[in-house]
Enzyme design. Structure first.
Site, PDB file in Angstrom:
ATOM      1  N   GLU A 197       0.867  -1.188   0.000  1.00 35.88           N
ATOM      2  CA  GLU A 197       0.000   0.000   0.000  1.00 35.88           C
ATOM      3  C   GLU A 197       0.898   1.231   0.000  1.00 35.88           C
ATOM      4  O   GLU A 197       2.124   1.120   0.093  1.00 35.88           O
ATOM      5  CB  GLU A 197      -0.941   0.001   1.224  1.00 35.88           C
ATOM      6  CG  GLU A 197      -2.036  -1.040   1.103  1.00 35.88           C
ATOM      7  CD  GLU A 197      -3.055  -1.011   2.230  1.00 35.88           C
ATOM      8  OE1 GLU A 197      -4.178  -1.418   1.989  1.00 35.88           O
ATOM      9  OE2 GLU A 197      -2.721  -0.591   3.354  1.00 35.88           O
ATOM     10  N   HIS A 251      -8.967   9.627   3.326  1.00 34.17           N
ATOM     11  CA  HIS A 251      -8.620   8.548   2.394  1.00 34.17           C
ATOM     12  C   HIS A 251      -8.899   9.052   0.987  1.00 34.17           C
ATOM     13  O   HIS A 251      -9.973   9.599   0.728  1.00 34.17           O
ATOM     14  CB  HIS A 251      -9.445   7.298   2.693  1.00 34.17           C
ATOM     15  CG  HIS A 251      -8.856   6.054   2.087  1.00 34.17           C
ATOM     16  ND1 HIS A 251      -8.865   5.823   0.726  1.00 34.17           N
ATOM     17  CD2 HIS A 251      -8.219   5.000   2.644  1.00 34.17           C
ATOM     18  CE1 HIS A 251      -8.268   4.669   0.490  1.00 34.17           C
ATOM     19  NE2 HIS A 251      -7.864   4.143   1.638  1.00 34.17           N
ATOM     20  N   ARG A 271      -0.906   9.230   1.631  1.00 29.71           N
ATOM     21  CA  ARG A 271      -2.329   9.549   1.444  1.00 29.71           C
ATOM     22  C   ARG A 271      -2.625  11.036   1.355  1.00 29.71           C
ATOM     23  O   ARG A 271      -3.492  11.458   0.599  1.00 29.71           O
ATOM     24  CB  ARG A 271      -3.134   8.997   2.609  1.00 29.71           C
ATOM     25  CG  ARG A 271      -3.401   7.567   2.422  1.00 29.71           C
ATOM     26  CD  ARG A 271      -4.322   7.023   3.468  1.00 29.71           C
ATOM     27  NE  ARG A 271      -4.313   5.590   3.245  1.00 29.71           N
ATOM     28  CZ  ARG A 271      -4.801   4.696   4.060  1.00 29.71           C
ATOM     29  NH1 ARG A 271      -5.369   5.073   5.174  1.00 29.71           N
ATOM     30  NH2 ARG A 271      -4.748   3.429   3.765  1.00 29.71           N
ATOM     31  N   HIS A 286     -11.223   9.673   7.127  1.00 29.60           N
ATOM     32  CA  HIS A 286     -10.974   8.241   7.302  1.00 29.60           C
ATOM     33  C   HIS A 286     -10.439   7.873   8.678  1.00 29.60           C
ATOM     34  O   HIS A 286     -10.846   6.875   9.254  1.00 29.60           O
ATOM     35  CB  HIS A 286      -9.982   7.818   6.221  1.00 29.60           C
ATOM     36  CG  HIS A 286      -9.684   6.355   6.176  1.00 29.60           C
ATOM     37  ND1 HIS A 286     -10.664   5.407   5.988  1.00 29.60           N
ATOM     38  CD2 HIS A 286      -8.517   5.668   6.281  1.00 29.60           C
ATOM     39  CE1 HIS A 286     -10.117   4.201   5.976  1.00 29.60           C
ATOM     40  NE2 HIS A 286      -8.819   4.338   6.176  1.00 29.60           N
ATOM     41  N   ARG A 313      -0.847   8.764   9.336  1.00 25.44           N
ATOM     42  CA  ARG A 313      -0.690   7.327   9.577  1.00 25.44           C
ATOM     43  C   ARG A 313      -0.315   6.575   8.306  1.00 25.44           C
ATOM     44  O   ARG A 313      -0.896   6.797   7.237  1.00 25.44           O
ATOM     45  CB  ARG A 313      -1.995   6.753  10.120  1.00 25.44           C
ATOM     46  CG  ARG A 313      -1.970   5.263  10.351  1.00 25.44           C
ATOM     47  CD  ARG A 313      -3.282   4.784  10.924  1.00 25.44           C
ATOM     48  NE  ARG A 313      -4.389   5.035  10.037  1.00 25.44           N
ATOM     49  CZ  ARG A 313      -4.792   4.201   9.083  1.00 25.44           C
ATOM     50  NH1 ARG A 313      -4.152   3.059   8.873  1.00 25.44           N
ATOM     51  NH2 ARG A 313      -5.824   4.506   8.340  1.00 25.44           N
TER      52      ARG A 313
HETATM   53  C1  SIN Z   1      -7.420   0.723   2.936  1.00 22.14           C
HETATM   54  O1  SIN Z   1      -7.700  -0.453   2.744  1.00 22.14           O
HETATM   55  O2  SIN Z   1      -7.105   1.504   2.053  1.00 22.14           O
HETATM   56  C2  SIN Z   1      -7.494   1.239   4.327  1.00 22.14           C
HETATM   57  C3  SIN Z   1      -6.382   0.738   5.111  1.00 22.14           C
HETATM   58  C4  SIN Z   1      -6.014   1.743   6.139  1.00 22.14           C
HETATM   59  O3  SIN Z   1      -6.681   2.751   6.307  1.00 22.14           O
HETATM   60  O4  SIN Z   1      -4.972   1.548   6.769  1.00 22.14           O
END
Ligand code: SIN
Length: 523
Positions: free
Chosen positions: A115, A231, A277, A340, A375
């Site tokens: 990610e 998010h 993010r 988020h 985060r």
């Molecule tokens: C996501 O699946 O994008 C959310 C995961 C997160 O907020 O850490």
């Protein structure tokens, strides 16, 4: 439905990952009551898709997870808290596996995905994109076999009970308006986040900032409230909830495209769609602003990826989008950012102790400083697990130290106040103001407006009689805390972006904001 007993040894408010993990720890020492605001499954944990990060793969190292977390936190992480997170995380996950959590595998080995802002593939996932649901299932099953744990659903905590300076229980209101009290030697807030402060959020409806509001009202220190993570990719369709479209989609190769179909992220950041993010969210806001469309949006594009793989890897996202007639394997998904995750919350030490005796906090409601100003993706389930367990261990000691015997609770009383016709409208106004003025891009003028407005609303919301009115009060209190902290931090850092102070000011603000009562300071 189990009703809450009048008295217990340990009280845990919240039945998500942090609350249940703490309860399992506490069950060794005494009776534990876990209060869920609605059903156990109504939590952010249940909705968590992407996964849980841990340096468990052969190509990974704990030091790299540490480094990635610190970089995402933009200078403000509490390094000791991050070390604990990344070092204790793998052991906590092994324990989850022993308790029956079924993470996805490639052959016989755990499967890891990537990610944003991670330098390695280190995100574990379960049933494709239902990681939180699977973890919650296993934790709940474990909690249910421990005789000392009682989980009570539909119990909404309205205020902390404080005797002689020590927290010794909570006041409750049930769905039907019955008021009650429960006393305990120590209380853990594991109430989750505050996404419902905002018009657009990925959070469940229960995320109304309850823990922060209750702790603040009782006199606890609250920190880093200006840092709210947005998010980048929530489904944007009229009459549909802002359903999360996991960052793991971009980890697997999805692109972001603007209305002109241009893939725009490479011009904003070298990591393109996998930039941190806050960078992606602001890039989207910029694309929306420069678009000439009346109701602009951008798109998540997965159409170049293998459709069969997508259906298998993201079954929940695939089926949810299909409900809205979007086939993610062949069509673009309209998206916009949404609130988020709250990096700030009730200030705690590394064992979850708050500034009030016998009050603890863990998970999203707590603020150890582990996430700094932003985060790292998939560190939140890990935080709940690691710091939930630590808080549970520390709380066990409170049984020995408890000096005040909890008093006998009063009789439950019915207080089904009159329906407040204007309440929903008022909540909507706050959410709209927060979204517009205390959202992804902020300024002094913009922040002063909601603060003024929220202060004027204080007396209107001060005496709630119904459950929803308590939620409105909590949204109001938490909104003021976010707006006041955002006004005070005259710089940009992580998720907090001030257009009038667009750079860091390390000399003044490489510090955490702390609010207690009317005072705000940076420490
Ligand atoms: C996501 O699946 O994008 C959310 C995961 C997160 O907020 O850490």
């Amino acid at each position: 439905m189990k009703s809450a007993p009048p008295e217990t040894d340990f009280l845990v408010i919240g039945a998500g990952i942090a609350g249940l993990r703490a309860a399992i720890e506490l069950a060794q020492a005494g009776r534990v009551v876990v209060l869920a605001k609605r059903e156990v499954t109504d939590s952010a944990t249940q909705l968590a898709q992407g996964g849980i990060a841990a340096a468990l793969s052969d190509e990974d190292e704990v030091s790299l997870h540490l480094q990635d977390t610190l970089s995402a936190g933009d200078g403000l992480c509490n390094v000791e808290a991050v070390k604990i997170l990344v070092e204790e995380g793998p052991e906590r996950i092994e324990e989850l596996i022993q308790w029956g959590t079924e993470f996805d595998h490639n052959g016989t080995k755990l499967a890891f995905t990537r990610e944003g802002a991670h330098s390695r593939n280190r995100i574990l996932h379960a049933h494709g994109d239902s990681t939180g649901r699977e973890i919650l299932r296993a934790l709940y099953a474990k909690a249910k076999i421990l005789k000392n744990i009682s989980v009570c659903e539909f119990q909404f905590s309205t205020a902390l009970r404080v005797e002689n300076g020590r927290v010794c229980g909570v006041f409750l209101i049930s769905d039907s308006g019955i008021q009650d009290e429960i006393t305990a030697s120590a209380v853990l807030l594991a109430t989750g986040g505050l996404g419902q402060l905002y018009r657009n959020t990925t959070n469940p409806s229960v995320a109304t900032g309850d823990g922060v509001a209750m702790a603040f009202d009782a006199g606890a220190e609250i920190s880093d409230m200006e840092f709210v993570q947005f998010h980048p990719t929530a489904l944007y369709l009229k009459n549909a909830p802002r359903f999360l479209l996991s960052e793991a989609l971009r980890g697997e190769g999805a692109y972001l495209r603007n209305l002109e179909m241009h893939r725009f992220m490479p011009k904003y950041h070298p990591m393109a769609e996998l930039a941190p993010r806050d960078v992606v969210a602001r890039a989207i806001v910029h694309e929306l602003e420069v678009s000439k469309a009346k109701d602009p949006m951008v798109y998540l594009d997965l159409t170049h990826l293998n459709g069969e793989h997508l259906k298998k890897r993201f079954p929940r996202i695939y089926s949810t989008c299909m409900q809205y007639n979007i086939d993610i394997t062949s069509e673009l998904i309209p998206i916009r950012p949404a609130a988020h995750y709250a990096m700030g919350g009730v200030h705690t030490d590394l064992e979850g102790r708050t500034s009030l005796p016998a009050l603890y906090a863990a998970g999203e409601v707590g603020a150890t400083g582990v996430h700094g100003a932003n985060r790292l993706a998939s560190n939140s389930l890990l935080e709940g697990l690691v710091f939930g367990a630590r808080a549970g261990q520390a709380m066990r000691e409170e049984l020995k130290h408890a000096t005040t015997k909890p008093q006998k609770p009063k009789q439950a009383a019915s207080s089904n106040g009159p329906v407040d016709a204007g309440l929903e409208e008022l909540i909507g106004q706050i959410q709209e103001m927060m979204w517009t003025d205390v959202g992804i891009v902020r300024s002094r003028t913009g922040l002063r407006r909601p603060i003024h407005h929220l202060e004027n609303l204080s007396s209107r919301l001060a005496h709630p009689r119904t459950r929803r009115a308590y939620e409105a009060r909590n949204i109001h209190v938490a909104s003021l805390l976010v707006a006041r902290s955002a006004l005070a931090r005259e710089e940009s850092r992580g998720a907090h972006y001030r257009i009038d102070y667009p750079t860091h000011n390390d000399a003044k603000f490489l510090k955490h904001s702390v609010i207690r009562g009317d005072s705000i300071r940076f420490v």
